[in-house]
Design a protein around this motif. Structure first.
Motif: not given
Length: 536
Positions: A347-363
């Motif tokens: 939601e925050v980065f505006g990408v599909p769930v499958e494109m969330v990177t470990p760094e995005m998830r950490s943030r």
């Protein structure tokens, strides 16, 4: 005999133990007696005699050592004072009695004589502030749970701990020599002045912070100096390992009892949010994020013939936030058992769930937990090492997604300004005078407290409810399993191997049912012969 007869007849006593003397007020008469196991068993083992006292837990532990199970504990002045005002700096008996009865008691006998009057006044205030359930159904039964935990203790392998200490000291000696090599001389690594001279005068590293007495070499400064020189990494590791050795190896070895167990003290009246704390030693503060710190858990073991069952709430504070805020977006994520940090990142980065990177998830994880604590863009930027403007964008995007949470947090601060306090789901109050302060920083602190306390305090209350219910259920089912430790959102049982499966089921059931939330509470269970094995 007169005292016991009178107590059974009246059905109520106030008591206070001081040194070798026991003071008992019953039927308008004040008794003073020396320890007598037969009297104690008759008096305190009788559930038909209602008991009022001050700071019951240490007394309960002493009775357990005598084989006496105290029954009928009805009111504890210290716990009542804490529930009525969790911000007091001290809960000394004399202060409580003076505040409630406007009388200064000269000695323990006259103090005991005031207990029932103080009880009546405090019970009235608890009723007026609608904290009856919190006090009588959560805090009072919890005294028995904590007393039992202190009495039972937790096995700590002395030989393993000593061997671990030897490994630490060997590595500390290696680091010391390496630091001396990089410095080009020997010096006192623990001296801020000498270390500052080496880093900033001799080696010419950038002096990021200076105090009146010289250069600052605190953890924040050293973290910011990573990469400037090899000596920094060595100093950081040296500090981590020397703290591990002094606090957790040398400190713990001296606290192992003759029974081979650590008997930590658990406190109900320390934190303003309702969380339980521990001391001598503080088992809630073991630095498990670092590999060497995690190894300490290997030395906490189940006694022979037993196994440890470890249960940990998964993201309890975020689940509480979803429940009390009414935010349907977050509630739905938990109901669907989605990874809340991955969903927030999408939601925050505006990408599909499958494109969330470990760094995005950490943030996103930092944002999720930061919101719970009323984090500012400045603090978030420092935590996740991004520009402040970017941190602000993350927070704004979060609130755009979870609008119900934004409304709830804003409304909570407004209500707290009006009435001067916030409450948990179970009625626990915390007064926040800082909200009326003229100073902006003090007022901002008050706002963060107002946002966080209902969430953290409700989570603490839920864990306490679970502890009371788990112990009650184990006793009802005639099991020998014991609650031996509580750390943050985690409970540990020591169970005979034959009971482990059933005890784990009881633990999971009671913890997951404790909150009564509109979304499921999730509990992760592990078993093993050591804390490390059960946790990992």
């Amino acid at each position: 005999p007169d005292l016991l007869r009178m107590a059974k007849q009246v059905g109520e006593i106030a008591f206070y133990e001081s040194g070798p003397d026991l003071f008992v007020c019953c039927g308008g008469t004040l008794y003073r007696t020396e320890p007598d196991d037969a009297l104690y068993a008759g008096l305190f083992g009788d559930p038909g005699i209602s008991k009022v006292t001050y700071d019951a837990k240490p007394f309960l532990v002493r009775m357990m050592k005598k084989g006496i199970d105290v029954q009928g504990l009805a009111f504890d002045l210290k716990i009542a004072a804490y529930v009525l005002n969790p911000s007091m700096s001290s809960y000394q008996l004399g202060n409580i009695l003076f505040e409630q009865c406007a009388v200064t008691a000269e000695d323990h006998a006259s103090m005991c004589a005031l207990f029932l009057d103080a009880r009546d006044k405090m019970a009235g205030k608890i009723r007026e502030t609608e904290m009856d359930r919190l006090y009588y159904e959560i805090e009072m039964p919890l005294i028995h749970v904590l007393a039992r935990m202190e009495y039972v203790g937790f096995t700590l392998d002395r030989d393993q701990l000593a061997s671990f200490g030897s490994q630490l000291r060997e590595r500390i000696d290696e680091l010391t020599e390496t630091i001396y090599f990089h410095a080009g001389e020997t010096f006192n690594i623990n001296s801020t002045k000498q270390l500052g001279d080496i880093l900033f005068n001799k080696l010419g590293l950038p002096a990021l912070s200076k105090t009146k007495t010289g250069y600052s070499t605190n953890a924040d400064v050293l973290e910011r100096l990573r990469g400037y020189h090899e000596i920094i990494e060595c100093i950081l590791e040296y500090r981590r390992l020397t703290k591990l050795n002094s606090t957790y190896v040398e400190g713990f070895i001296g606290l192992i009892g003759a029974d081979g167990r650590i008997h930590s003290s658990f406190h109900q009246t320390i934190t303003q949010t309702g969380r339980i704390s521990s001391s001598e030693p503080n088992l809630q503060n073991i630095p498990v994020r670092q590999p060497m710190g995690k190894q300490l858990r290997r030395m906490f073991t189940a006694k022979s013939g037993c196994v440890l069952v470890d249960a940990d709430y998964s993201q309890i504070e975020l689940r509480v936030l979803a429940h009390i805020s009414g935010d349907e977006h977050m509630r739905q994520a938990f109901r669907a058992d989605e990874d809340i940090h991955t969903k927030t990142a999408a939601e925050v980065f505006g990408v599909p769930v499958e494109m969330v990177t470990p760094e995005m998830r950490s943030r996103a994880k930092a944002v999720n937990f930061g919101i719970v604590y009323g984090i500012s863009d400045f603090s978030l930027a420092a935590d996740i090492k991004v520009p402040r403007k970017e941190a602000r964008r993350y927070i704004d995007s979060y609130f755009e997604t979870y609008q119900g949470i934004k409304r709830y947090l804003d409304d909570t601060v407004l209500r707290a300004r009006e009435c001067g306090y916030v409450t948990t789901m179970f009625g626990r109050r915390r007064y926040i005078p800082e909200l009326a302060a003229q100073n902006h920083n003090v007022r901002s602190f008050g706002e963060r407290v107002a946002k966080n306390t209902p969430i953290q305090g409700s989570a603490a209350d839920i864990l306490k409810i679970a502890m009371v219910r788990v112990m009650r259920r184990l006793r009802q089912e005639g099991m020998a399993s014991e609650i031996i430790l509580q750390v943050h959102d985690e409970l540990i049982l020591e169970c005979p191997e034959s009971e482990a499966v059933d005890a784990a089921m009881i633990l999971k059931e009671e913890m997951e049912k404790a909150g009564g939330l509109s979304i499921p509470l999730k509990v992760d269970i592990g078993t093993g012969y050591s804390w490390y094995d059960a946790k990992e």
